[in-house]
Design a protein around this motif. Sequence first.
Motif, mmCIF file in Angstrom:
data_model
loop_
_atom_site.group_PDB
_atom_site.id
_atom_site.type_symbol
_atom_site.label_atom_id
_atom_site.label_comp_id
_atom_site.label_asym_id
_atom_site.label_seq_id
_atom_site.Cartn_x
_atom_site.Cartn_y
_atom_site.Cartn_z
ATOM 1 N N GLU A 138 0.827 -1.198 0.000
ATOM 2 C CA GLU A 138 0.000 0.000 0.000
ATOM 3 C C GLU A 138 0.868 1.258 0.000
ATOM 4 N N THR A 139 1.943 1.251 0.789
ATOM 5 C CA THR A 139 2.836 2.405 0.840
ATOM 6 C C THR A 139 3.508 2.638 -0.503
ATOM 7 N N VAL A 140 3.973 1.559 -1.139
ATOM 8 C CA VAL A 140 4.636 1.680 -2.445
ATOM 9 C C VAL A 140 3.665 2.206 -3.495
ATOM 10 N N VAL A 141 2.448 1.673 -3.510
ATOM 11 C CA VAL A 141 1.447 2.103 -4.492
ATOM 12 C C VAL A 141 1.067 3.562 -4.259
ATOM 13 N N ALA A 142 0.873 3.970 -3.006
ATOM 14 C CA ALA A 142 0.499 5.356 -2.706
ATOM 15 C C ALA A 142 1.587 6.323 -3.135
ATOM 16 N N ALA A 143 2.850 5.945 -2.940
ATOM 17 C CA ALA A 143 3.955 6.820 -3.347
ATOM 18 C C ALA A 143 4.036 6.925 -4.868
ATOM 19 N N ALA A 144 3.908 5.799 -5.582
ATOM 20 C CA ALA A 144 3.976 5.819 -7.042
ATOM 21 C C ALA A 144 2.804 6.586 -7.642
ATOM 22 N N LEU A 145 1.613 6.451 -7.054
ATOM 23 C CA LEU A 145 0.458 7.206 -7.544
ATOM 24 C C LEU A 145 0.653 8.700 -7.334
ATOM 25 N N GLY A 146 1.195 9.065 -6.172
ATOM 26 C CA GLY A 146 1.454 10.474 -5.929
ATOM 27 C C GLY A 146 2.423 11.050 -6.937
ATOM 28 N N GLU A 147 3.456 10.283 -7.282
ATOM 29 C CA GLU A 147 4.413 10.750 -8.291
ATOM 30 C C GLU A 147 3.757 10.878 -9.656
ATOM 31 N N ALA A 148 2.907 9.911 -10.014
ATOM 32 C CA ALA A 148 2.242 9.951 -11.317
ATOM 33 C C ALA A 148 1.265 11.113 -11.430
ATOM 34 N N LEU A 149 0.636 11.492 -10.307
ATOM 35 C CA LEU A 149 -0.348 12.576 -10.314
ATOM 36 C C LEU A 149 0.272 13.924 -9.985
ATOM 37 N N GLY A 150 1.592 13.953 -9.768
ATOM 38 C CA GLY A 150 2.262 15.213 -9.519
ATOM 39 C C GLY A 150 2.061 15.758 -8.126
ATOM 40 N N GLU A 151 1.968 14.880 -7.141
ATOM 41 C CA GLU A 151 1.796 15.317 -5.760
ATOM 42 C C GLU A 151 2.555 14.368 -4.849
ATOM 43 N N GLY A 152 2.477 14.578 -3.546
ATOM 44 C CA GLY A 152 3.113 13.681 -2.609
ATOM 45 C C GLY A 152 2.366 12.368 -2.522
ATOM 46 N N PRO A 153 2.890 11.415 -1.729
ATOM 47 C CA PRO A 153 2.206 10.124 -1.589
ATOM 48 C C PRO A 153 0.748 10.294 -1.179
#
Length: 295
Positions: A138-153
């Motif tokens: 969950e932590t890895v996915v939240a961080a990668a999504l934040g990077e893809a959407l241009g924001e923090g985790p």
Amino acid sequence: MKTDHSFIAERAAAQHCEELLRSGPEAVDLLPALSRAGERFARALAPGLADLIGGDAPSVTALAPCELRENNLAQELGALAANSLLAPAAPGVTLLASIEGSAVLRLVDRAYGGKGEPGGPVPLSFPLSAQLLIERLETVVAAALGEALGEGPLRALKRNPRIEELAPFPAGAPLVLLPIEIMEGARAPWKLRLALPLAALPKVLGASQGAAAKRQSGPADPAAAPFADVPLPLVATLVDMKVPLAAVSRLEPGAVLPVAVARAVPLSIAGAVIARGTIGAQDDCVAIRLSQIVV
């Protein structure tokens, strides 16, 4: 009482251009933008998974997004999955990340020294040994999504292996599903699925584009993508001499031209000198030690 009057316009009525009157894009029109965000997510997810599961980074591929209804979501995700409800920067929007239950069990088996091969039927719930792994996923996915959407985790709200009990979206709501396929070498691929309400796409992707525009408002970073990978031929001019045409006309094999290597060898890109240096050697190869950077 006299009721008929002659009205005169005080000023000309405003005439707005078509661009100002045009409404924003429909949610379904943003599916290509969601595909691009999925590709960014896949690139960001691969190294995070490599750190988690060990070994080389897996091959992560964002598949084409599709539309479905909330009442079909449980059938799509299966009876057991690592479901996490995440909150992006867009207010009032929640996003579901779901990893196949069989994939989680395979990863747990490998973590405990097994081969991680598909076993028997999927149980009704995850064992306690899987909880820590699910949190880390969950932590890895939240961080990668934040990077893809241009924001923090993204912020994790809650998780539940049974999507019916999690109830992340209103009943019957139209959703968009983004499948992500993960391939680890010769092992069978597994999927991570992202889901969110179709109506929330403008908010989520709008926040992403706004954050990207904010990041790009400053000077471009030459060490960051996409600039970092642009090839630039660097030319070191060791000798720059003028030879009379008469001497050139007398050149033949065996002729010797005396030359003097410049003390400060210019380095140029596309004809523009960017630095100067001196000739030397390193690891049995000719090298140039930079002595000056031309601003």
